[in-house]
Scaffold this active site. Structure first.
Site, PDB file in Angstrom:
ATOM      1  N   ASP A   1       1.798  11.453  -2.511  1.00  0.00           N
ATOM      2  CA  ASP A   1       2.611  11.742  -1.097  1.00  0.00           C
ATOM      3  C   ASP A   1       3.641  12.701  -1.487  1.00  0.00           C
ATOM      4  O   ASP A   1       3.485  13.725  -2.055  1.00  0.00           O
ATOM      5  CB  ASP A   1       2.930  10.514  -0.728  1.00  0.00           C
ATOM      6  CG  ASP A   1       3.468  10.499   0.852  1.00  0.00           C
ATOM      7  OD1 ASP A   1       2.619  10.216   1.509  1.00  0.00           O
ATOM      8  OD2 ASP A   1       4.603  10.527   0.959  1.00  0.00           O
TER       9      ASP A   1
ATOM     10  N   ASP B   1      -8.010   8.049   3.115  1.00  0.00           N
ATOM     11  CA  ASP B   1      -7.069   8.696   3.528  1.00  0.00           C
ATOM     12  C   ASP B   1      -7.456   9.959   4.287  1.00  0.00           C
ATOM     13  O   ASP B   1      -7.469  11.092   3.667  1.00  0.00           O
ATOM     14  CB  ASP B   1      -5.905   8.963   2.338  1.00  0.00           C
ATOM     15  CG  ASP B   1      -4.695   9.548   2.799  1.00  0.00           C
ATOM     16  OD1 ASP B   1      -4.374   9.761   3.939  1.00  0.00           O
ATOM     17  OD2 ASP B   1      -3.828  10.174   1.878  1.00  0.00           O
TER      18      ASP B   1
ATOM     19  N   HIS C   1      -4.376   5.177   1.958  1.00  0.00           N
ATOM     20  CA  HIS C   1      -3.165   5.979   1.275  1.00  0.00           C
ATOM     21  C   HIS C   1      -2.404   5.602   0.282  1.00  0.00           C
ATOM     22  O   HIS C   1      -2.178   6.360  -0.866  1.00  0.00           O
ATOM     23  CB  HIS C   1      -2.435   6.523   2.441  1.00  0.00           C
ATOM     24  CG  HIS C   1      -1.373   7.689   2.226  1.00  0.00           C
ATOM     25  ND1 HIS C   1      -1.623   8.788   1.826  1.00  0.00           N
ATOM     26  CD2 HIS C   1       0.119   7.348   2.118  1.00  0.00           C
ATOM     27  CE1 HIS C   1      -0.567   9.684   1.528  1.00  0.00           C
ATOM     28  NE2 HIS C   1       0.536   8.607   1.494  1.00  0.00           N
TER      29      HIS C   1
END
Length: 299
Positions: free
Chosen positions: A119, A246, A275
């Protein structure tokens, strides 16, 4: 920075599956919290989290990796976890967080780093790696990228940018759970909420999603384009471990595989997960990192 908040330690008492000793460094006059497990002399595995997570995200991986003789380091980015939290959204610039991780690496004198970034950890970690490639022995990227404004942002990311910036209520635990295939239990949700007792602690969450460059003319996109010039020369092992669930980062793995030379020889992985892949596939991720590290030691 006019005002900085520190989450009271009482909020972090008796967190489930988080038995690790806390460490702190002063970074740009702010306290950055980090975990440091395993032998200090070994190749460091640096785990970078994203938004709105913190080092708790890696709790199912740290001990598994450290038990194999690795040194495992998991910082809380400034504004997250046990680290200090500057009060203004303007404090949380892309460059500020990149500089903070760079200084963190420098103060710990880390070298031959195995980077695992996820991320926003990927956005910061890849910029650091592009600027200082000699510090890194290999890189693993999961559900992240170094965006240069060349791709249209997914509608869910657009919604997250607007929601995080303007919503009067940010349910951190529910946001994490929305990115997992499994349900978090009560104590896990409490742990994810712990760093953020109220909105005044959430300037990082407010700001960072909107820092993702959305067009080629974005100043951050222009900087990242220069970073890509370095990454396109990165020939050390580069592995992608993405999840099937995701939609926001889907395809980013293939894009990096095409552009980064070190990705050519690797067996890239996709796992059946959401995710926050660490929540769904923590032990599997740890095993992938362990195998990747063994390859680095053989090179």
């Amino acid at each position: 920075m006019e005002k900085v908040f520190q989450t009271p330690e009482s909020f972090f008492k008796s967190l489930k599956d988080y038995p690790f000793e806390s460490h702190y460094l002063t970074i740009n006059n702010l306290q950055m919290h980090y975990l440091d497990e395993g032998p200090a002399e070994e190749i460091p595995v640096l785990l970078l989290h994203g938004v709105p997570a913190w080092s708790y995200l890696y709790r199912h991986m740290i001990s598994i990796i450290a038990k194999t003789g690795c040194r495992v380091i998991a910082p809380d980015m400034i504004g997250f976890g046990r680290s200090d939290k500057p009060a203004k959204a303007e404090d949380h610039t892309y460059q500020f967080h990149t500089d903070s991780i760079t200084e963190f690496i420098s103060k710990l004198k880390l070298k031959d780093i195995l980077l695992f970034a996820h991320d926003w950890g990927s956005l910061t970690g890849l910029r650091v790696a592009a600027s200082y490639p000699d510090l890194f022995a290999g890189i693993v990227i999961s559900n992240g990228m170094l965006p240069a404004g060349n791709h249209k942002l997914h509608p869910k990311l657009r919604f997250w940018q607007i929601f995080s910036r303007f919503s009067p209520f940010i349910p951190v635990d529910l946001i994490i759970e929305a990115g997992t295939d499994r349900k978090l239990d009560k104590e896990e949700r409490r742990a994810y909420r712990a760093p953020f007792p109220s909105l005044k602690y959430m300037a990082g969450i407010r700001s960072m999603p909107s820092r993702v460059p959305s067009s080629p003319g974005d100043p951050e996109a222009i900087i990242n384009k220069t970073m890509w010039e370095s990454l396109e020369r990165f020939k050390k092992p580069f592995l992608t471990v993405f999840s099937t669930g995701d939609p926001i980062t889907r395809g980013g793995d293939e894009y990096m595989q095409m552009r980064i030379p070190g990705a050519e020889r690797e067996e890239h992985v996709r796992l059946d997960a959401g995710h926050f892949i660490q929540e769904d596939k923590g032990p599997e991720l740890a095993d992938i990192i362990i195998r990747f590290r063994k390859k680095l030691k053989m090179n």
